[in-house]
Design a protein around this motif. Structure first.
Motif, PDB file in Angstrom:
ATOM      1  N   GLY A  11       0.798  -1.218   0.000  1.00 40.43           N
ATOM      2  CA  GLY A  11       0.000   0.000   0.000  1.00 40.43           C
ATOM      3  C   GLY A  11       0.829   1.265   0.000  1.00 40.43           C
ATOM      4  N   THR A  12       2.131   1.133   0.158  1.00 38.40           N
ATOM      5  CA  THR A  12       3.029   2.290   0.166  1.00 38.40           C
ATOM      6  C   THR A  12       3.929   2.279  -1.062  1.00 38.40           C
ATOM      7  N   ASP A 168       1.210   3.782   4.706  1.00 37.07           N
ATOM      8  CA  ASP A 168      -0.181   4.025   4.307  1.00 37.07           C
ATOM      9  C   ASP A 168      -1.177   3.695   5.403  1.00 37.07           C
ATOM     10  N   ALA A 169      -0.697   3.204   6.548  1.00 38.98           N
ATOM     11  CA  ALA A 169      -1.606   2.729   7.593  1.00 38.98           C
ATOM     12  C   ALA A 169      -1.412   3.520   8.880  1.00 38.98           C
ATOM     13  N   VAL A 170      -2.463   3.547   9.677  1.00 42.50           N
ATOM     14  CA  VAL A 170      -2.413   4.199  10.982  1.00 42.50           C
ATOM     15  C   VAL A 170      -1.298   3.616  11.839  1.00 42.50           C
ATOM     16  N   ASP A 171      -1.102   2.298  11.772  1.00 39.86           N
ATOM     17  CA  ASP A 171      -0.056   1.672  12.581  1.00 39.86           C
ATOM     18  C   ASP A 171       1.338   2.145  12.192  1.00 39.86           C
ATOM     19  N   ASP A 172       1.551   2.488  10.911  1.00 46.07           N
ATOM     20  CA  ASP A 172       2.849   3.027  10.495  1.00 46.07           C
ATOM     21  C   ASP A 172       3.112   4.371  11.171  1.00 46.07           C
ATOM     22  N   THR A 187      -1.831   8.124   0.884  1.00 50.30           N
ATOM     23  CA  THR A 187      -3.209   7.648   0.748  1.00 50.30           C
ATOM     24  C   THR A 187      -3.353   6.626  -0.370  1.00 50.30           C
ATOM     25  N   THR A 188      -2.274   5.931  -0.682  1.00 50.02           N
ATOM     26  CA  THR A 188      -2.281   4.915  -1.732  1.00 50.02           C
ATOM     27  C   THR A 188      -2.690   3.538  -1.215  1.00 50.02           C
ATOM     28  N   GLY A 189      -2.920   3.423   0.095  1.00 43.78           N
ATOM     29  CA  GLY A 189      -3.201   2.118   0.667  1.00 43.78           C
ATOM     30  C   GLY A 189      -4.489   2.052   1.434  1.00 43.78           C
ATOM     31  N   VAL A 190      -4.402   1.667   2.720  1.00 41.66           N
ATOM     32  CA  VAL A 190      -5.611   1.295   3.461  1.00 41.66           C
ATOM     33  C   VAL A 190      -6.226   2.422   4.290  1.00 41.66           C
ATOM     34  N   ALA A 191      -5.454   3.434   4.660  1.00 37.92           N
ATOM     35  CA  ALA A 191      -5.990   4.512   5.501  1.00 37.92           C
ATOM     36  C   ALA A 191      -6.221   5.766   4.664  1.00 37.92           C
ATOM     37  N   ARG A 202       2.765  13.777  10.112  1.00 35.94           N
ATOM     38  CA  ARG A 202       3.229  15.157   9.947  1.00 35.94           C
ATOM     39  C   ARG A 202       2.665  15.780   8.680  1.00 35.94           C
ATOM     40  N   ALA A 203       2.582  14.952   7.630  1.00 33.97           N
ATOM     41  CA  ALA A 203       1.991  15.389   6.363  1.00 33.97           C
ATOM     42  C   ALA A 203       1.467  14.154   5.654  1.00 33.97           C
ATOM     43  N   VAL A 204       0.519  14.344   4.743  1.00 36.41           N
ATOM     44  CA  VAL A 204      -0.084  13.240   4.004  1.00 36.41           C
ATOM     45  C   VAL A 204       0.029  13.539   2.516  1.00 36.41           C
ATOM     46  N   PHE A 205       0.411  12.527   1.753  1.00 40.75           N
ATOM     47  CA  PHE A 205       0.670  12.687   0.328  1.00 40.75           C
ATOM     48  C   PHE A 205      -0.189  11.718  -0.472  1.00 40.75           C
ATOM     49  N   THR A 206      -0.480  12.104  -1.705  1.00 38.71           N
ATOM     50  CA  THR A 206      -1.369  11.293  -2.525  1.00 38.71           C
ATOM     51  C   THR A 206      -0.643  10.348  -3.465  1.00 38.71           C
ATOM     52  N   SER A 207       0.662  10.540  -3.648  1.00 43.01           N
ATOM     53  CA  SER A 207       1.396   9.720  -4.603  1.00 43.01           C
ATOM     54  C   SER A 207       2.888   9.902  -4.402  1.00 43.01           C
ATOM     55  N   PRO A 208       3.706   8.973  -4.955  1.00 41.02           N
ATOM     56  CA  PRO A 208       5.155   9.177  -4.900  1.00 41.02           C
ATOM     57  C   PRO A 208       5.601  10.490  -5.541  1.00 41.02           C
ATOM     58  N   ALA A 209       4.855  10.936  -6.550  1.00 41.57           N
ATOM     59  CA  ALA A 209       5.230  12.182  -7.224  1.00 41.57           C
ATOM     60  C   ALA A 209       5.155  13.376  -6.287  1.00 41.57           C
ATOM     61  N   THR A 210       4.162  13.379  -5.386  1.00 46.76           N
ATOM     62  CA  THR A 210       4.050  14.484  -4.439  1.00 46.76           C
ATOM     63  C   THR A 210       4.886  14.237  -3.190  1.00 46.76           C
ATOM     64  N   LEU A 211       5.133  12.970  -2.871  1.00 39.06           N
ATOM     65  CA  LEU A 211       5.955  12.629  -1.714  1.00 39.06           C
ATOM     66  C   LEU A 211       7.426  12.945  -1.956  1.00 39.06           C
ATOM     67  N   GLY A 212       7.881  12.675  -3.181  1.00 40.56           N
ATOM     68  CA  GLY A 212       9.302  12.794  -3.482  1.00 40.56           C
ATOM     69  C   GLY A 212       9.929  14.122  -3.118  1.00 40.56           C
ATOM     70  N   PRO A 213       9.373  15.261  -3.550  1.00 41.10           N
ATOM     71  CA  PRO A 213       9.994  16.548  -3.220  1.00 41.10           C
ATOM     72  C   PRO A 213      10.126  16.780  -1.722  1.00 41.10           C
ATOM     73  N   ALA A 214       9.149  16.317  -0.945  1.00 41.92           N
ATOM     74  CA  ALA A 214       9.237  16.491   0.506  1.00 41.92           C
ATOM     75  C   ALA A 214      10.385  15.672   1.089  1.00 41.92           C
ATOM     76  N   LEU A 215      10.536  14.428   0.618  1.00 42.49           N
ATOM     77  CA  LEU A 215      11.622  13.593   1.129  1.00 42.49           C
ATOM     78  C   LEU A 215      12.983  14.170   0.760  1.00 42.49           C
ATOM     79  N   LEU A 216      13.065  14.799  -0.381  1.00 44.22           N
ATOM     80  CA  LEU A 216      14.343  15.363  -0.805  1.00 44.22           C
ATOM     81  C   LEU A 216      14.722  16.598   0.009  1.00 44.22           C
TER      82      LEU A 216
END
Length: 231
Positions: A11-12, A168-172, A187-191, A202-216
């Motif tokens: 899911g991630t 992608d989960a609350v437990d993560d 939000t690509t998985g179960v939650a 801290r933040a929620v992302f809809t896809s790797p494309a939007t996640l990537g810039p934050a991780l960088l």
């Protein structure tokens, strides 16, 4: 010091929840039970024994649950793993390649047992992207406890405060907070967005494309604090 990035798998990185749901429905049916889609969805991402114990209304160490776990792993190998390369979320391989090129240590933290994690990651072609795997059974407690995340941080030689957890989960999210790490939700998985934010993402992302810039931007984990709640 460069920040380490700890990823959940199902899911991630890989779109396996639907396949896992089909597997759980099949196993429950083989044991003469039924479960709603919502009941099954709520268990995905947890260790199989815990998921099936709840769905079969048995203790986790019950022989029926043990047989069901073995059957679920068998069905997953037969029905989901052969298609795993097609289930990798778009942009994930490129994201992992970029993070490694920038010097970020990478780990998997998953509720899968190690053989199952290796099987799936090998089939997806993602295994070599990671410096270590922290899997169910390798620490005293699984998600949402901190143990697996702390094991990954220790293996990578990175302090917990300099680790970001992506899941992608609350437990993560709960695991990350318990470990003193920065939790990012996807939000690509179960939650959904609300569930992840309420859990403390801290933040929620809809896809790797939007996640990537934050991780960088995470060479210093302080840089994630002003991020908007959802991207």
């Amino acid at each position: 010091m460069t920040t380490a990035i700890l990823f959940d798998v199902d899911g991630t990185l890989v779109d396996t929840p639907a396949g896992m749901a089909d597997v759980l429905h099949a196993v429950v049916a083989e044991h003469g039970r039924t479960a709603t889609d919502e009941q099954v969805r709520r268990t995905i991402g947890r260790p199989l024994a815990a998921s099936l114990a709840g769905l079969l209304a048995r203790p986790a160490d019950h022989p029926e649950v043990e047989r069901a776990v073995d059957r679920a792993r068998e069905l997953f190998t037969e029905t989901v793993v052969p298609n795993a390369a097609k289930l990798v979320f778009p942009g994930v391989p490129e994201l992992l390649t970029t993070l490694r090129a920038r010097g970020h240590p990478l780990a998997v933290v998953t509720s899968k047992v190690r053989p199952s994690a290796i099987e799936l990651l090998t089939a997806t072609g993602l295994l070599d992207a990671f410096d270590c795997l922290s899997c169910h059974g390798m620490a005293a407690r699984g998600k949402p406890h901190a143990d697996l995340a702390l094991l990954a941080a220790d293996t990578l030689g990175v302090p917990p405060a300099r680790c970001v957890v992506v899941g992608d989960a609350v437990d993560d999210v709960r695991m990350a907070n318990a470990a003193g790490m920065v939790p990012f939700g996807v939000t690509t998985g179960v939650a959904n967005r609300v569930e992840l934010l309420l859990a403390g993402a801290r933040a929620v992302f809809t896809s790797p494309a939007t996640l990537g810039p934050a991780l960088l931007l995470t060479s210093d984990t302080r840089s994630v604090r002003p991020l908007p709640e959802v991207i």
